[in-house]
Design a protein around this motif. Structure first.
Motif, PDB file in Angstrom:
ATOM      1  N   VAL A  36      59.664 116.586 105.091  1.00  0.00           N
ATOM      2  CA  VAL A  36      59.874 115.375 105.894  1.00  0.00           C
ATOM      3  C   VAL A  36      60.132 114.180 104.978  1.00  0.00           C
ATOM      4  N   LEU A  37      59.456 114.160 103.840  1.00  0.00           N
ATOM      5  CA  LEU A  37      59.599 113.034 102.916  1.00  0.00           C
ATOM      6  C   LEU A  37      60.867 113.106 102.075  1.00  0.00           C
ATOM      7  N   VAL A  38      61.345 114.315 101.785  1.00  0.00           N
ATOM      8  CA  VAL A  38      62.487 114.451 100.873  1.00  0.00           C
ATOM      9  C   VAL A  38      63.766 114.933 101.552  1.00  0.00           C
ATOM     10  N   GLY A  39      63.679 115.311 102.808  1.00  0.00           N
ATOM     11  CA  GLY A  39      64.851 115.843 103.510  1.00  0.00           C
ATOM     12  C   GLY A  39      66.028 114.884 103.489  1.00  0.00           C
ATOM     13  N   GLY A  40      67.180 115.394 103.081  1.00  0.00           N
ATOM     14  CA  GLY A  40      68.418 114.626 103.101  1.00  0.00           C
ATOM     15  C   GLY A  40      68.615 113.685 101.929  1.00  0.00           C
ATOM     16  N   LEU A  41      67.624 113.566 101.059  1.00  0.00           N
ATOM     17  CA  LEU A  41      67.775 112.672  99.909  1.00  0.00           C
ATOM     18  C   LEU A  41      68.669 113.318  98.858  1.00  0.00           C
ATOM     19  N   ARG A  42      69.401 112.496  98.141  1.00  0.00           N
ATOM     20  CA  ARG A  42      70.292 112.978  97.082  1.00  0.00           C
ATOM     21  C   ARG A  42      69.961 112.262  95.782  1.00  0.00           C
ATOM     22  N   ALA A  43      70.028 113.015  94.692  1.00  0.00           N
ATOM     23  CA  ALA A  43      69.803 112.423  93.371  1.00  0.00           C
ATOM     24  C   ALA A  43      70.980 111.507  93.036  1.00  0.00           C
ATOM     25  N   PRO A  44      70.729 110.442  92.276  1.00  0.00           N
ATOM     26  CA  PRO A  44      71.832 109.589  91.847  1.00  0.00           C
ATOM     27  C   PRO A  44      72.785 110.387  90.973  1.00  0.00           C
ATOM     28  N   GLN A  45      74.028 110.045  91.037  1.00  0.00           N
ATOM     29  CA  GLN A  45      75.031 110.725  90.226  1.00  0.00           C
ATOM     30  C   GLN A  45      74.932 110.248  88.782  1.00  0.00           C
ATOM     31  N   ALA A  46      74.949 111.193  87.866  1.00  0.00           N
ATOM     32  CA  ALA A  46      74.935 110.858  86.444  1.00  0.00           C
ATOM     33  C   ALA A  46      76.342 110.445  86.018  1.00  0.00           C
ATOM     34  N   ASP A  47      76.399 109.562  85.055  1.00  0.00           N
ATOM     35  CA  ASP A  47      77.692 109.180  84.479  1.00  0.00           C
ATOM     36  C   ASP A  47      78.101 110.245  83.483  1.00  0.00           C
ATOM     37  N   VAL A  48      78.971 111.144  83.914  1.00  0.00           N
ATOM     38  CA  VAL A  48      79.403 112.258  83.084  1.00  0.00           C
ATOM     39  C   VAL A  48      80.925 112.231  82.994  1.00  0.00           C
ATOM     40  N   ASP A  49      81.425 112.327  81.780  1.00  0.00           N
ATOM     41  CA  ASP A  49      82.882 112.388  81.611  1.00  0.00           C
ATOM     42  C   ASP A  49      83.360 113.774  82.010  1.00  0.00           C
ATOM     43  N   ALA A  50      84.372 113.828  82.820  1.00  0.00           N
ATOM     44  CA  ALA A  50      84.933 115.111  83.254  1.00  0.00           C
ATOM     45  C   ALA A  50      86.122 115.443  82.373  1.00  0.00           C
ATOM     46  N   ALA A  74      61.716  94.253  89.507  1.00  0.00           N
ATOM     47  CA  ALA A  74      62.832  95.196  89.539  1.00  0.00           C
ATOM     48  C   ALA A  74      62.926  95.818  90.930  1.00  0.00           C
ATOM     49  N   GLY A  75      64.145  96.144  91.316  1.00  0.00           N
ATOM     50  CA  GLY A  75      64.348  96.791  92.601  1.00  0.00           C
ATOM     51  C   GLY A  75      64.147  98.289  92.499  1.00  0.00           C
ATOM     52  N   PRO A  76      64.408  98.993  93.586  1.00  0.00           N
ATOM     53  CA  PRO A  76      64.258 100.447  93.583  1.00  0.00           C
ATOM     54  C   PRO A  76      65.103 101.093  92.489  1.00  0.00           C
ATOM     55  N   LEU A  77      64.621 102.220  92.000  1.00  0.00           N
ATOM     56  CA  LEU A  77      65.353 102.966  90.976  1.00  0.00           C
ATOM     57  C   LEU A  77      66.650 103.552  91.524  1.00  0.00           C
ATOM     58  N   SER A  78      66.635 103.921  92.788  1.00  0.00           N
ATOM     59  CA  SER A  78      67.812 104.522  93.411  1.00  0.00           C
ATOM     60  C   SER A  78      67.672 104.443  94.930  1.00  0.00           C
ATOM     61  N   ASP A  79      68.736 104.800  95.611  1.00  0.00           N
ATOM     62  CA  ASP A  79      68.660 104.873  97.075  1.00  0.00           C
ATOM     63  C   ASP A  79      67.633 105.921  97.498  1.00  0.00           C
ATOM     64  N   ALA A  80      67.535 107.004  96.733  1.00  0.00           N
ATOM     65  CA  ALA A  80      66.589 108.079  97.058  1.00  0.00           C
ATOM     66  C   ALA A  80      65.143 107.610  96.925  1.00  0.00           C
TER      67      ALA A  80
END
Length: 85
Positions: free
Chosen positions: A70-84, A3-9
């Motif tokens: 230094v390890l977490v700076g600038g990282l963003r959580a993946p967007q959840a699939d949420v109905d607006a 499997a690949g990475p869980l997310s870009d973060a």
């Protein structure tokens, strides 16, 4: 096929951990010893296939002699699939 990475973060975090570990000239095993984490866990972190806890981030950063920011700076959580609605 692995499997690949869980997310870009998780991929970016893992790349930062690997780069610093290599900069220090350390093996995953040595980093594992210094952080109190298992070497296979660190391999998963470096590949981005493991979502790490805050405590693991702090242990890894300390073992790498880095501020955790230094390890977490600038990282963003993946967007959840949420109905607006």
């Amino acid at each position: 096929m692995p499997a690949g990475p869980l997310s870009d973060a998780t991929a970016a975090f893992g790349a930062r951990v690997r780069a610093r570990r290599q900069e220090l000239g350390e093996s995953q095993e040595k980093l594992a010893d210094r952080s109190g984490l298992h070497w296979s866990f660190l391999g998963q972190v470096e590949r981005g296939t493991r979502n790490v806890t805050l405590h693991s981030i702090l242990r890894i950063a300390e073992a790498l002699r880095l501020d955790p920011a230094v390890l977490v700076g600038g990282l963003r959580a993946p967007q959840a699939d949420v109905d607006a609605d």
